[in-house]
Enzyme design. Structure first.
Site, PDB file in Angstrom:
ATOM      1  N   HIS A 187       0.802  -1.427  -0.305  1.00 18.80           N
ATOM      2  CA  HIS A 187      -0.001   0.072   0.001  1.00 18.80           C
ATOM      3  C   HIS A 187       0.875   1.196  -0.045  1.00 18.80           C
ATOM      4  O   HIS A 187       0.482   2.361  -0.541  1.00 18.80           O
ATOM      5  CB  HIS A 187      -1.101   0.072   1.198  1.00 18.80           C
ATOM      6  CG  HIS A 187      -2.108  -0.849   0.784  1.00 18.80           C
ATOM      7  ND1 HIS A 187      -2.460  -2.131   1.360  1.00 18.80           N
ATOM      8  CD2 HIS A 187      -3.257  -0.834   0.119  1.00 18.80           C
ATOM      9  CE1 HIS A 187      -3.233  -2.748   0.897  1.00 18.80           C
ATOM     10  NE2 HIS A 187      -3.789  -2.274   0.053  1.00 18.80           N
ATOM     11  N   GLU A 426     -10.573 -10.565  -5.763  1.00 17.39           N
ATOM     12  CA  GLU A 426      -9.270 -10.639  -5.381  1.00 17.39           C
ATOM     13  C   GLU A 426      -8.527 -11.661  -4.737  1.00 17.39           C
ATOM     14  O   GLU A 426      -7.630 -11.739  -4.029  1.00 17.39           O
ATOM     15  CB  GLU A 426      -9.053  -9.281  -4.465  1.00 17.39           C
ATOM     16  CG  GLU A 426      -9.984  -8.949  -3.531  1.00 17.39           C
ATOM     17  CD  GLU A 426      -9.481  -7.705  -2.888  1.00 17.39           C
ATOM     18  OE1 GLU A 426      -8.344  -6.966  -3.065  1.00 17.39           O
ATOM     19  OE2 GLU A 426     -10.398  -7.208  -2.086  1.00 17.39           O
TER      20      GLU A 426
HETATM   21  C1  PEP Z   1      -6.046  -5.315  -4.902  1.00 17.64           C
HETATM   22  O1  PEP Z   1      -5.928  -6.071  -3.832  1.00 17.64           O
HETATM   23  O2  PEP Z   1      -5.668  -5.458  -6.160  1.00 17.64           O
HETATM   24  C2  PEP Z   1      -6.766  -3.835  -4.729  1.00 17.64           C
HETATM   25  C3  PEP Z   1      -7.014  -3.022  -5.838  1.00 17.64           C
HETATM   26  O3  PEP Z   1      -6.911  -3.550  -3.557  1.00 17.64           O
HETATM   27  P1  PEP Z   1      -5.781  -3.118  -2.528  1.00 17.64           P
HETATM   28  O4  PEP Z   1      -4.492  -2.897  -3.101  1.00 17.64           O
HETATM   29  O5  PEP Z   1      -6.472  -1.896  -1.683  1.00 17.64           O
HETATM   30  O6  PEP Z   1      -5.738  -4.413  -1.432  1.00 17.64           O
HETATM   31 MG    MG Z   2      -7.140  -5.827  -2.243  1.00 22.00          MG
END
Ligand code: PEP
Ligand code: MG
Length: 535
Positions: A187, A426
């Protein structure tokens, strides 16, 4: 000159001074002093410096964000003047003849742990505030480089940065990030991309780099300490070329995103704040494909109220003026923690009670957010999306809660729209049962970051797994293809909002697989539009 090779997180070149950031606690030894009066004066001096910093932060928060953020610093200012805390620190100095640093550290620890042991989440979070305030006093006493507060634009070098630390950095003083931990899909990397600043991970950063000159080459994933004149010159040239490339991209502004075969793609942006929405508009995004709402929870000392959330979602919808805004419900857990929501200790938080699992376990939290989203739905073109789905039953339970929220709003005569509802694909489970899930929702958005992590059993945070964490892996590709096909057979659309959507080396394959939408960080929108038009 020393050259270090790491992992590319986000492109671009930065040349500047390093600011080494360490979260580790400094060793504060029990230093005995003769002159306790002098220590008390040092303490008062440090408190004055801390107060000035906090007042500046308050001011900045009021100007740049909403007033709620300023309240955090206002609370810290009050704590700085707290009678009990101050008397206790002074007592330790006088009764034990020790340094102000030591007195502040032990007193801060003991006050904070009293709060941290309380049952109530609110009071536990106050422990964190006390630590923050006493750390700030100690910083001022020691004149250290502990915090992410650069005086001049700097290259931040840190072992690891949590998403909330990244969020708290002053963007105007930030040239680049260099970290030891973190992958392209962590993140913090996502935030670096949203800020559009060069970033490299997988580098063993060292404290002695602080204040030295360096280059960060985000295109190649390279960090150069004390570059020689020739190297500096070639990087200055590269910066000029990058700027020219940016100018060339301008011709992709104001046009639709169309592949060579004439197929239209919806090119949206991923955002985490209202500021990011401004960046999305500047870069001509056609909508918001992923609003990571957990970031608005993470930048606060306590959960935003329904009204505060409503204001943010309303403004987001209004700013986008009729373009689609997909609001993803709270995805807390794993690396995204909130001090005021205790998830309990989990051995494997990425496999734990995160995202929609937490929301279903805490319906009051979830329903507050849903109410805010549905109330804002009349202000624009809002869709709602749920993360980390693994079963049809989960979606049905969510839909049940949505029905309850809508019934409440109707009873209260509060208007709302029948918005589109979608889910993130996901987890491998969701991709494999996407045929059944498609009958329950209006769209799919494939989260390739988590999909890669869970398919390949490779932690997206672990820079040592940078090679293993491969979103191009055939297994991930097959799951993406299967998901899109199942969506189309059921007559719904499927997009991609994970970082893979902005990987220009794979744009062609994503289009060939039939992706209807790509959602990328604002700074990547024009580059992806160019790649799609050439695909
Ligand atoms: C992902 O997992 O690809 C997604 C877009 O969500 P995040 O990165 O916020 O977990
Ligand atoms: Mg995600």
């Amino acid at each position: 000159m020393e050259i270090f090779k790491g992992n590319k997180i986000h492109g671009g070149i930065a040349i500047g001074t390093v600011l080494f950031y360490s979260r580790e606690k400094r060793k504060i030894v029990r230093r005995r002093v003769e002159d306790t009066q002098a220590e008390l004066s040092r303490l008062n001096e440090a408190k004055r410096a801390a107060a000035v910093q906090l007042e500046e932060l308050c001011q900045k928060a009021r100007e740049e964000t909403d007033s709620q953020n300023a309240q955090i610093f206002e609370a810290h200012l009050m704590m700085l003047e707290d009678y009990d805390l101050n008397t206790a620190i002074a007592n330790v100095i006088e009764s034990q003849s020790v340094s102000a640093e030591y007195a502040a550290a032990v007193t801060g620890d003991s006050f904070a742990s009293r709060f941290e042991n309380m049952d109530d989440e609110y009071f536990r979070a106050r422990g964190e505030d006390i630590r923050d305030v006493t750390e700030r006093i100690i910083d001022a006493l020691m004149g250290g480089v502990h915090r992410l507060n650069a005086d001049e634009p700097s290259i931040i070098a840190a072992q690891n940065l949590t998403p909330s630390e990244t969020l708290r950095t002053d963007k105007t003083k930030l040239l680049a990030f260099v970290t030891q931990k973190g992958t392209t899909s962590s993140h913090t990397a996502i935030l670096a991309r949203a800020m559009d600043i060069p970033a490299v991970s997988g580098i063993e950063v060292r404290a002695e780099w602080d204040k030295r000159t360096a280059v960060v080459d985000g295109h190649k994933g390279i960090f150069i300490l004390e570059p020689d004149e020739e190297t500096l010159e070639s990087y200055r040239e590269q910066q000029k070329k990058d700027a020219q490339q940016e100018l060339l991209l301008k011709k992709y502004k104001g046009i639709k995103t169309t592949a060579k075969n004439g197929r239209r793609i919806n090119l949206y942006a991923n955002v985490g704040s209202l500021d990011d929405i401004d960046a999305a508009l500047q870069n001509d995004a056609e909508g918001i494909g992923l609003f990571r709402t957990e970031f608005i929870f993470m930048e606060r000392a306590q959960a935003p109220t329904e009204q505060q959330q409503f204001e943010i979602y309303r403004k987001a919808a209004q700013k986008m003026a009729g373009r689609r805004v997909i609001i993803r419900t709270l995805d807390i857990g794993a690396d995204k923690q909130l001090p005021y929501i205790s998830l309990g200790k989990e051995d494997n938080p990425a496999l734990g009670c995160r995202a929609v699992r937490l929301c279903l376990a805490r319906p009051e939290l979830f329903k507050t957010q849903l109410r805010a989203i549905f109330r804002a739905s009349v202000c624009g073109n809002i869709s709602v999306m749920y993360p980390m789905i693994t079963s049809v039953e989960e979606v049905q339970r969510i839909k049940q809660l949505v029905q309850e929220v809508k019934a409440e709003l109707r009873n209260e005569n509060i208007p709302y729209k029948e918005t589109e509802q979608g889910i993130m694909i996901e987890t491998p489970a969701a991709a494999l049962i996407s045929g059944s899930l498609a009958g329950e929702v209006d769209f799919f958005s494939i989260g390739t970051n988590d999909l890669t992590q869970y398919t390949l059993a490779a932690d997206r945070q672990n820079s040592r797994l940078a090679q293993t964490f491969n979103p191009h892996h055939e297994a991930v590709m097959r799951l993406i293809k299967m998901t899109i096909e199942n969506a189309h057979s059921a007559g719904i659309w499927a997009g991609i909002c994970g970082e893979l959507a902005s990987d220009l080396s794979i744009t062609q394959s994503l289009i060939d697989m039939g992706a209807d939408e790509l959602s990328v960080s604002p700074g990547m929108v024009l580059r992806v539009r160019k790649a799609v038009s050439e695909a």
